[in-house]
Design a protein around this motif. Structure first.
Motif, short mmCIF file in Angstrom:
data_model
loop_
_atom_site.label_atom_id
_atom_site.label_comp_id
_atom_site.label_asym_id
_atom_site.label_seq_id
_atom_site.Cartn_x
_atom_site.Cartn_y
_atom_site.Cartn_z
N GLU A 102 0.52 -3.70 5.27
CA GLU A 102 0.64 -5.13 5.51
C GLU A 102 1.00 -5.81 4.20
N VAL A 103 1.77 -6.91 4.28
CA VAL A 103 2.28 -7.50 3.04
C VAL A 103 1.19 -7.88 2.05
N ALA A 104 0.01 -8.30 2.54
CA ALA A 104 -1.04 -8.72 1.62
C ALA A 104 -1.77 -7.54 0.99
N TRP A 105 -1.54 -6.33 1.51
CA TRP A 105 -2.26 -5.17 0.97
C TRP A 105 -1.57 -4.59 -0.25
N VAL A 106 -0.26 -4.87 -0.38
CA VAL A 106 0.51 -4.16 -1.41
C VAL A 106 -0.07 -4.41 -2.80
N ALA A 107 -0.28 -5.69 -3.15
CA ALA A 107 -0.80 -6.00 -4.48
C ALA A 107 -2.19 -5.43 -4.67
N ASP A 108 -2.99 -5.46 -3.60
CA ASP A 108 -4.35 -4.93 -3.65
C ASP A 108 -4.34 -3.44 -3.99
N PHE A 109 -3.58 -2.67 -3.21
CA PHE A 109 -3.51 -1.22 -3.44
C PHE A 109 -2.88 -0.92 -4.80
N ALA A 110 -1.81 -1.65 -5.14
CA ALA A 110 -1.11 -1.38 -6.38
C ALA A 110 -2.01 -1.65 -7.58
N SER A 111 -2.82 -2.72 -7.51
CA SER A 111 -3.68 -3.04 -8.64
C SER A 111 -4.73 -1.96 -8.87
N LEU A 112 -5.04 -1.18 -7.84
CA LEU A 112 -6.02 -0.11 -7.99
C LEU A 112 -5.37 1.21 -8.39
N GLY A 113 -4.05 1.19 -8.51
CA GLY A 113 -3.36 2.40 -8.94
C GLY A 113 -3.04 3.37 -7.82
N TYR A 114 -3.15 2.93 -6.56
CA TYR A 114 -2.95 3.84 -5.45
C TYR A 114 -1.49 4.02 -5.05
N LEU A 115 -0.61 3.11 -5.48
CA LEU A 115 0.77 3.17 -5.00
C LEU A 115 1.72 3.61 -6.11
N ALA A 116 2.77 4.31 -5.69
CA ALA A 116 3.78 4.76 -6.64
C ALA A 116 4.79 3.64 -6.86
N PRO A 117 5.11 3.32 -8.12
CA PRO A 117 6.17 2.32 -8.35
C PRO A 117 7.50 2.88 -7.87
N LEU A 118 8.30 2.04 -7.22
CA LEU A 118 9.50 2.56 -6.58
C LEU A 118 10.79 2.22 -7.33
N ASP A 119 10.71 1.38 -8.37
CA ASP A 119 11.94 1.02 -9.09
C ASP A 119 12.61 2.28 -9.61
#
Lengths: 424, 341
Positions: A102-119
């Motif tokens: 969900e759009v509001a989850w992205v920053a939440d998960f990313a701030s915890l280090g769970y998501l891979a940066p895609l650039d």
């Protein structure tokens, strides 16, 4: 008995953990010497009951392009997905490779280090084609952590026949909405005009924006929910329920709302494109033309509704990053988006898709696209999702008559101040 | 059912180890010969090896989490600063020891006292109601009536259904728009009741469901207790011209005390921490009207973002402390009355 349950739960939890640990092995993969992708991609999909069959067949269609990659499709109900992903990612076991976020989850998960940066990865394809509002929700700290797939906003869904038989106009303001509701209740005692979600704070946002308010001002680092606009928004929902213009529930809201609307017990509801497929399955909408869509009725400061949607994000701990990037790219591709629009009337996030006749000719798209362009963007901060819980609590308190709107707004603001330490 | 089994197993294990030790003390003083010593040692060893798995399992599944929980409650640990491994990336822990800060924050917050107040009301009403109902039903079934076995089976049924299944069924029954209860009320011309949407009715509803779930346990325990009261007492009382109420008041109630003392304690502890009923029926709602201490602690560590592990642990430790205090005080009170258990 009780301890029996605890013991069973424990055994089950242990079993799951070991299963999850054991299951990690088959994820190994990547690109072989010829550059062909292989391995398994586990995909957690959060689409609802009416949508999931389409998503499953689309996700599994990935293997046609990459025969050596196995897609493991898992449908996770929206309500559980956030917690489930955090449990799995934080515990380093059982997290999917790709998740519909969900759009509001992205920053939440990313701030915890769970998501891979895609650039710079293959997940991102033709970024210039993305709708700017959709692209905004994929960023955290100037990096891209997701690719957009669906964009949406909310609207007034109404039963054309019911409003017509009751002699009511499609309401454009909250005052008109109350009039229309009164006419519906007068024509059919026991039926109501509007179903108001009392258990989901997302539905509160339209009323808040309609009064010119917002939860927080992320740029000015200011909490705005306890401004007079926030008080008015709480007053609005209380007034709608107290005046019997709307019915509500403190739990089971989604099912009760859909059942009431589909069976003609209420004539109107606020909802988004995700409810189109389900609503059309109801008895009242055997003729799909009976389902009317109009902008959310305006509050005292105008009309406003939240911008939402779904992105695809890749788990940072995925053992098969290359195939996961490719899968995220595929699921956000123009072709897949066109299919979700044709089958489910969901709104694409790529400008190019809107030029396709099957998309531009879809009446839901014709209505929702301008609505999305006007929709209010939410603050894309890690706490964005956590802002809802205090509202959920206070909505129930206000609707149940436990607190006044003034006190509810103030307490929501106090809860935000605990969360957002550097905000005023 | 499982409770009683586990209880008796625990007792048996305890009894065996006690017997083992007793054996040694009985036998060693007489003749400290090597054969005897070896025998005593082997008895001792056997007892300990029987206990060892239990000790190990309890240490792993209760001891370690408990110690870890107490430690976390003294830190500022949350989702964003605990140690975590994401694939090949390892993020070390950065939380700090903050002493009793969390406890200070919890105890000075109205939320804790509000929730504690409701938790006490909830526990007392659930235990009192299910105890009374269980006792009444047990007394009714403790005589020869036609179809007694059938009634007993029917009353134990709530126990045979998994709690989450029955709670979900109740939720359907309570549903304001399509639930059976409101349909029945409508049939009688009565306005629909917001069972789970009105704070007061929601409280009534969760208590009703928990009483329904709790009565079978009380019933079985009370039936057992009733059957252990010698029939001669009743006969003698009848001879003396005691009325039914007098017999109940002066024979049945005192005779049941050893059983009732234990079941009330057990049931209080379970009800105090009865997570599934509250969570599955109302999720603590509407608002926070039915939120008890454990469901709030759950919320802190699983719903808020970032997840507040330290705060949740502090709530957990406080719950444990409250229950331990209660158990000790209750035992004292019972002992004063001359009961032994």
């Amino acid at each position: 008995m009780r301890r029996g349950i605890a013991a069973t739960a424990l055994v089950a939890a242990l079993g799951l953990t070991t299963a999850a640990c054991g299951g990690g092995g088959d994820n190994q993969g990547g690109t072989d010497s010829s550059g062909e992708l292989s391995g398994t991609v586990t995909f957690w999909d959060t689409s609802n009951e009416a949508e999931k069959a389409t998503y499953q067949s689309l996700a599994e269609g990935f293997t046609k392009l990459h025969p050596k990659v196995k897609v493991k499709y898992v449908n996770v109900p929206f309500g559980e997905a956030n917690a489930k992903f955090k449990n799995a990612a934080g515990g380093n076991s059982g997290a999917p490779d790709v998740m519909r976020t969900e759009v509001a989850w992205v920053a939440d998960f990313a701030s915890l280090g769970y998501l891979a940066p895609l650039d710079g990865t293959r997940a991102i394809e033709n970024q210039g084609d993305w709708l700017p509002q959709a692209a905004a929700s994929t960023k955290f700290d100037d990096k891209t952590y997701a690719v957009p797939q669906v964009i949406d906003t909310m609207a007034l869904f109404y039963n054309k026949k019911m409003l017509k038989d009751a002699g009511a106009e499609v309401p454009t303001t909250l005052e008109a909405l109350k009039d229309a509701s009164a006419k519906v209740s007068k024509k059919w005692p026991g039926k109501s005009g509007l179903y108001l979600r009392g258990d989901d704070p997302y539905w509160f946002l339209s009323f808040l924006y309609g009064e010119g308010g917002d939860m927080v001002d992320a740029k000015g680092k200011k909490i705005t929910i306890d401004d007079p606009s926030g008080v008015r928004a709480y007053k609005t929902i209380k007034d709608l329920v107290d005046s019997k213009a709307a019915i509500t529930d403190a739990s089971d809201g989604w099912n009760n709302m859909q059942n009431a609307f589909k069976s003609g017990k209420v004539a109107m509801m606020l909802n988004g494109p995700w409810a189109i497929a389900d609503s059309r399955s109801g008895a009242e909408f055997k003729d799909p033309k009976n389902l009317g869509i109009a902008p959310v009725p305006a509050g005292s400061a105008g009309q406003g509704s939240p911008q939402g949607g779904w992105n695809l994000s890749v788990y940072a701990g995925s053992k098969n990053l290359d195939a996961s990037y490719e899968f995220a790219k595929y699921m956000s591709s123009a072709k897949v988006q066109q299919t979700t629009t044709e089958k489910l009337s969901l709104l694409p996030t790529r400008l190019s898709v809107y030029t396709k006749p099957s998309v531009s000719g879809n009446e839901m798209v014709q209505f929702f696209k301008p609505a999305v362009d006007k929709a209010v963007e939410r603050p894309w901060i890690p706490q964005g999702n956590a802002l809802f819980e205090p509202i959920r609590l206070q909505m129930a308190n206000v609707l149940g008559g436990k607190t006044t709107p003034e006190k509810a707004a103030q307490e929501t603001g106090d809860a935000y101040r605990k969360m957002l330490k550097d905000y005023k | 059912m499982a409770v009683e089994t586990s209880q008796s197993v625990a007792k048996a294990a305890g009894a065996r180890s006690a017997r083992g030790r007793g054996h040694r003390t009985d036998n060693t003083p007489g003749s400290p010969g090597p054969g005897r010593l070896r025998r005593a040692l082997s008895t001792h060893w056997y007892a300990w090896s029987m206990v060892a798995p239990v000790v190990a399992v309890i240490g792993v599944i209760i001891g370690y989490p408990l110690v870890r929980g107490v430690y976390l409650s003294l830190t500022d640990a949350n989702e964003a600063n605990v140690e975590r491994t994401i694939g090949i990336n390892h993020i070390p822990a950065t939380y700090e020891f903050v002493g009793l800060e969390n406890y200070k924050a919890v105890l000075t917050d109205n939320v804790f006292w509000d929730r504690l107040g409701w938790t006490v009301v909830w526990t007392v009403s659930c235990v009192a109601l299910s105890f009374t109902l269980g006792l009444v039903l047990a007394t009714m079934l403790n005589r020869k009536i036609k179809g007694r076995t059938f009634y007993r089976m029917a009353l134990i049924l709530p126990w045979a259904v998994p709690a989450f299944v029955s709670v979900f069924t109740w939720r359907l029954l309570f549903n304001e728009r399509s639930g059976l209860f409101n349909k029945l009320l409508a049939g009688g011309g009565i306005d629909a009741i917001s069972w789970l949407n009105d704070p007061t009715w929601a409280k009534v509803s969760v208590i009703a469901v928990n009483v329904w779930l709790g009565v079978p346990f009380m019933l079985v325990a009370m039936l057992g207790g009733l059957q252990s009261i010698p029939g001669e007492l009743y006969e003698a009382a009848e001879m003396d011209g005691a009325t039914a109420w007098q017999r109940f008041r002066h024979i049945t109630l005192p005779g049941l005390r050893p059983v009732s003392g234990t079941v009330i304690l057990l049931s209080s502890i379970w009800t105090f921490n009865m997570f599934p009923v509250i969570f599955l029926l109302t999720r603590g709602g509407p608002g926070d009207a039915t939120e008890i201490l454990v469901t709030y602690a759950y919320k802190l560590s699983f719903v808020v973002s970032p997840r507040d592990f330290a705060g949740s642990a502090a709530w957990g430790v406080l719950i444990l402390a409250l229950l331990s205090l209660f158990a000790v005080a209750y035992r004292r009170a019972l002992r004063k009355q001359g009961d032994m258990w």
